[in-house]
Design an enzyme around this catalytic site. Structure first.
Site, PDB file in Angstrom:
ATOM      1  N   CYS A 204      -2.475  -4.988  -1.343  1.00  0.00           N
ATOM      2  CA  CYS A 204      -1.326  -3.976  -1.347  1.00  0.00           C
ATOM      3  C   CYS A 204      -1.918  -2.923  -0.656  1.00  0.00           C
ATOM      4  CB  CYS A 204      -0.887  -3.687  -2.586  1.00  0.00           C
ATOM      5  SG  CYS A 204      -0.384  -5.057  -3.800  1.00  0.00           S
TER       6      CYS A 204
ATOM      7  N   HIS B 257      -0.813   0.076   1.900  1.00  0.00           N
ATOM      8  CA  HIS B 257      -0.242   1.333   1.003  1.00  0.00           C
ATOM      9  C   HIS B 257      -1.326   2.411   0.339  1.00  0.00           C
ATOM     10  CE1 HIS B 257       3.961   0.049   1.503  1.00  0.00           C
ATOM     11  NE2 HIS B 257       3.564  -1.013   1.447  1.00  0.00           N
TER      12      HIS B 257
ATOM     13  N   ARG C 236      11.266  -7.473  -3.692  1.00  0.00           N
ATOM     14  CA  ARG C 236      10.440  -6.614  -2.567  1.00  0.00           C
ATOM     15  C   ARG C 236       8.928  -6.768  -3.051  1.00  0.00           C
ATOM     16  NH1 ARG C 236       9.631  -4.347   1.934  1.00  0.00           N
ATOM     17  NH2 ARG C 236       8.219  -5.933   1.694  1.00  0.00           N
TER      18      ARG C 236
ATOM     19  N   CYS D 223       6.271  -8.630  -0.180  1.00  0.00           N
ATOM     20  CA  CYS D 223       5.014  -7.757   0.152  1.00  0.00           C
ATOM     21  C   CYS D 223       3.763  -8.959   0.175  1.00  0.00           C
ATOM     22  CB  CYS D 223       4.860  -6.690  -0.617  1.00  0.00           C
ATOM     23  SG  CYS D 223       5.583  -5.414  -0.458  1.00  0.00           S
TER      24      CYS D 223
END
Lengths: 103, 268, 200, 155
Positions: free
Chosen positions: B177, B181, B225, B229
């Site tokens: 992730c 991000h 969502r 991802c």
């Protein structure tokens, strides 16, 4: 019977602004599904808006209006508590009519 | 609905301010313009509208509505509930996000099996109803402050697990992730990537999902969502409502605490 | 060869386990219980390579650790079998634009893209580019095509971890994301004077 | 194939349903007369679409404003607004030059309705978008190029 619309109508200074969100696929007839078959066209063709007995807008859509169409327009007149009615029909003959109270 | 114009004004301001700092020159201006125009009417409202009805409808083998569902603020309280989720629930002895909690309610109150969701397809059958209910519930926290209660040891543990998962690199592309991000001011293509390790980014990211996606005209819940991802990270598929999704949600929500709920959002 | 670090769920209740070990065990159990195989994305993908595990924290590993990984990864680079480093820049552009491949919604026979534009600016005309990686605008024009530069670029595309252990960039060659022929095309996209990367 | 599609379209046209709405008193008869402008919507060339609308070659006018972003992040949803400052504006049409069918939407504005509409359209690629306006029996237009960018990761 189509799914409900979301209609907002607000009057200020003698003008009523109407915003409509419609629930519709607006399928172009040019896309293919995962198995390669053409998805048939399915879209709203005609729409009209009425304030009381008076037609305040007529529209015609083609398949290149976006999915879940958005529309906004303004007409003179309209007072809080009065109704605005929006109706549409699509190319398969489905239809929908919803009303909103002017706020 | 009184708060709407305020919300819209904020969304427009945010849409103009955020990318300007990130992308350069005319491209950024163009995109900002585009986002501001979209904020005007969010089709997610169509899901909210449907969800409100479904919440009150009798359904499932037990023919009951969800009106007695306890989302953490007491049975039937929807207002502000999602702003305080995920949270630890004593009755299930689990930390739950909105969707796993709704699964519990549907199972216990209505007799609807979680399999409908865990094995379900996005936008189809019971899952479509779940999405509509989610839209309705998150809309009932609009403009409130994100406020997750981190006092329990269970929440603290989930936060630690979520943080670990956030940085966990694996798969053929070595992504985590954090690859996308974990830094300020980055984008993929023209998409700004919120830095979810900091308050500002987490508030922007966590605070604006679930959302309507204009690219496919679908309403995506937070579970959807996160699922996508992981798809783009080239991971195997996370199970709907599984602990990793909840742990990541706790990590994001805690980091976002104090930010504003802007849900349902509208995204590219 | 990369070694796998298995994350099979561990038995719980080991007496000597510290708090950190408990956490690790619990984490492994959570990950194992949270994912399932889907399409071509097998659950085995959760298993971490050694360097992936080392690069899975908000703190950077020590300098020695990074160096060791880089040396290890350098050995994976395969240089072009025919000694030719560049192919067709036009195909290279398509590869740079495409972000397809290797997800559970892709098929096993999907032609993978390089996804270069997801993270890098490359040509003068494509405005939809990402910024996770540095801009590669005018790549060949600015850097020339010395043997050293060409070999470095090839190696970087093949396995970026050989140059920066915890790089965000995928190992396009080593992880078999792109074929040798595709990498040649991407190389041409970067170096060819006629490529839109080098031509305003 | 095309013929089949046309027949289906014809058979499924909203016209008959609209008549039912008229009968049910939901729509005034005057509205129903405005059947869907098939020829204009199915035109595949700009001049054909314009002539089907009865617009000929409209003159460019600064009194027609087309509000749209310079760049659309996604061609599936491109917000477009048209404002006409011309007196007696009675009709507004939105056309996209590089779409397979140019005409996206057409609005008939009765007296009292302001010449200001907004909607959202699909665009297959970067293209000029036209706002064509009928005012006082004559046609005018404005155009603007909208860039459509590529999507995100994994696409």
């Amino acid at each position: 019977m189509g799914n409900p619309m979301r209609i907002r109508a607000a009057a200020s200074d003698g003008v009523t602004e109407v915003k409509v969100l419609m629930n519709h696929e607006m399928e172009t007839g040019q896309r293919k599904d995962s198995s390669g078959n053409l998805i048939p066209a399915h879209f709203i063709t005609e729409l009209n808006a009425k304030h009381g007995d008076k037609v305040v807008l007529q529209a015609e859509f083609g398949p290149s209006v976006s999915k879940n169409p958005f529309l906004s327009f303004k007409f003179k007149g309209g007072a809080k508590g009065e109704k605005v009615v929006i109706s549409w029909v699509d190319n398969k003959g489905d239809s929908r009519s919803d009303e909103a109270t002017i706020g | 609905m009184k708060t709407r114009p305020m919300m819209l004004a904020l969304a427009v301001a945010a849409a103009i301010a955020a990318p300007a700092a990130m992308a350069e020159g005319s491209t950024a201006d163009g995109i900002a313009q585009y986002r501001a125009m979209l904020a005007e009417g969010n089709p997610a409202e169509l899901w909210e509208l449907a969800g409100e009805d479904i919440w009150k409808e009798k359904a499932g083998p037990k023919q009951a509505s969800l009106e007695q569902c306890d989302l953490g603020k007491g049975p039937g309280v929807v207002k502000g509930a999602s702003a305080a989720l995920p949270r630890y629930f004593k009755d299930t002895d689990r930390v739950q996000d909105l969707e796993s909690r709704l699964m519990t309610c549907m199972q216990t109150l209505q007799g609807i099996s979680p399999d409908n969701f865990v094995k379900g397809k996005w936008g189809k059958g019971e899952m479509e109803k779940m999405e509509q209910i989610v839209a309705y519930v998150v809309g009932q926290s609009r403009d409130m402050k994100i406020n997750v209660d981190m006092s329990s040891p269970q929440m603290k543990k989930m936060y630690a697990l979520g943080k670990k998962a956030f940085f966990y690199r694996a798969g053929p592309m070595d992504f985590a992730c954090s690859t996308c991000h974990g830094e300020d001011g980055k984008r993929i293509r023209l998409q700004d990537l919120p830095n979810l390790t900091k308050h500002e980014g987490a508030a922007a990211g966590w605070g604006s999902w679930p959302a309507y996606r204009v690219s496919n005209g679908q309403f995506w819940t937070m579970q959807h969502r996160l699922n996508d991802c992981y798809r783009q990270q080239r991971f195997p598929e996370p199970i709907y409502g599984s602990d990793v999704t909840i742990a990541l949600s706790v990590y994001m929500a805690k980091t976002a605490n104090g930010g504003t709920v802007m849900t349902p959002g509208i995204k590219r | 060869m990369n070694k796998y670090l298995m994350i099979a769920p561990l038995a719980l209740g080991i007496h000597l386990a510290t708090a950190a070990d408990d956490m690790t065990a619990e984490f492994k159990q959570m990950m194992d219980g949270s994912f399932e195989s889907s399409g071509i994305a097998d659950k085995h993908r959760l298993y971490q390579l050694d360097f992936q595990a080392v690069c899975s924290s908000d703190r950077m590993p020590s300098a020695e650790r990074l160096k060791a990984i880089e040396a290890e990864q350098m050995k994976t680079i395969r240089w072009p079998s025919d000694g030719k480093y560049t192919g067709d820049w036009k195909s290279g552009e398509k590869i740079a634009i495409s972000g397809r491949g290797l997800t559970w919604s892709d098929k096993a026979d999907t032609t993978n893209g390089g996804g270069c534009y997801n993270c890098h600016q490359l040509s003068h005309t494509e405005i939809s580019y990402g910024t996770i990686g540095p801009s590669l605008l005018n790549y060949g024009k600015l850097r020339g095509n010395s043997e050293e530069m060409v070999k470095y670029t090839w190696g970087k595309i093949w396995n970026a971890k050989a140059y920066s252990a915890c790089s965000n960039m995928p190992r396009n060659g080593d992880a078999e994301i792109l074929t040798e022929a595709q990498i040649k095309d991407v190389m041409a996209y970067l170096f060819d004077p006629e490529s839109p990367v080098n031509k305003p | 194939m095309d013929q089949l599609r046309r027949n289906t379209l014809k058979a499924g046209s909203g016209l008959s349903l609209f008549s039912l709405l008229v009968a049910a008193g939901m729509v005034k008869p005057g509205v129903a007369e405005a059947a869907w402008s098939k020829a204009a919507f199915e035109a595949k060339k700009m001049d054909a679409a314009l002539s089907a609308l009865g617009a000929g070659s409209p003159a460019e006018s600064a009194e027609v404003q087309l509000t749209a972003p310079d760049i659309a992040e996604n061609g599936a949803v491109v917000p477009v607004g048209v404002v006409s400052n011309l007196p007696d504006t009675e009709e507004v049409a939105i056309l996209v030059e590089k779409n397979p069918n140019m005409l996206a939407a057409r609005f008939m504005l009765p007296a009292g309705t302001e010449a200001a509409v907004q909607t959202r359209i699909k665009m297959g690629q970067t293209s000029d978008v036209y706002a064509v306006v009928k005012a006082g029996g004559k046609y005018y237009m404005a155009k603007k190029e909208i860039k459509v960018t590529l999507g995100g990761c994994g696409g």
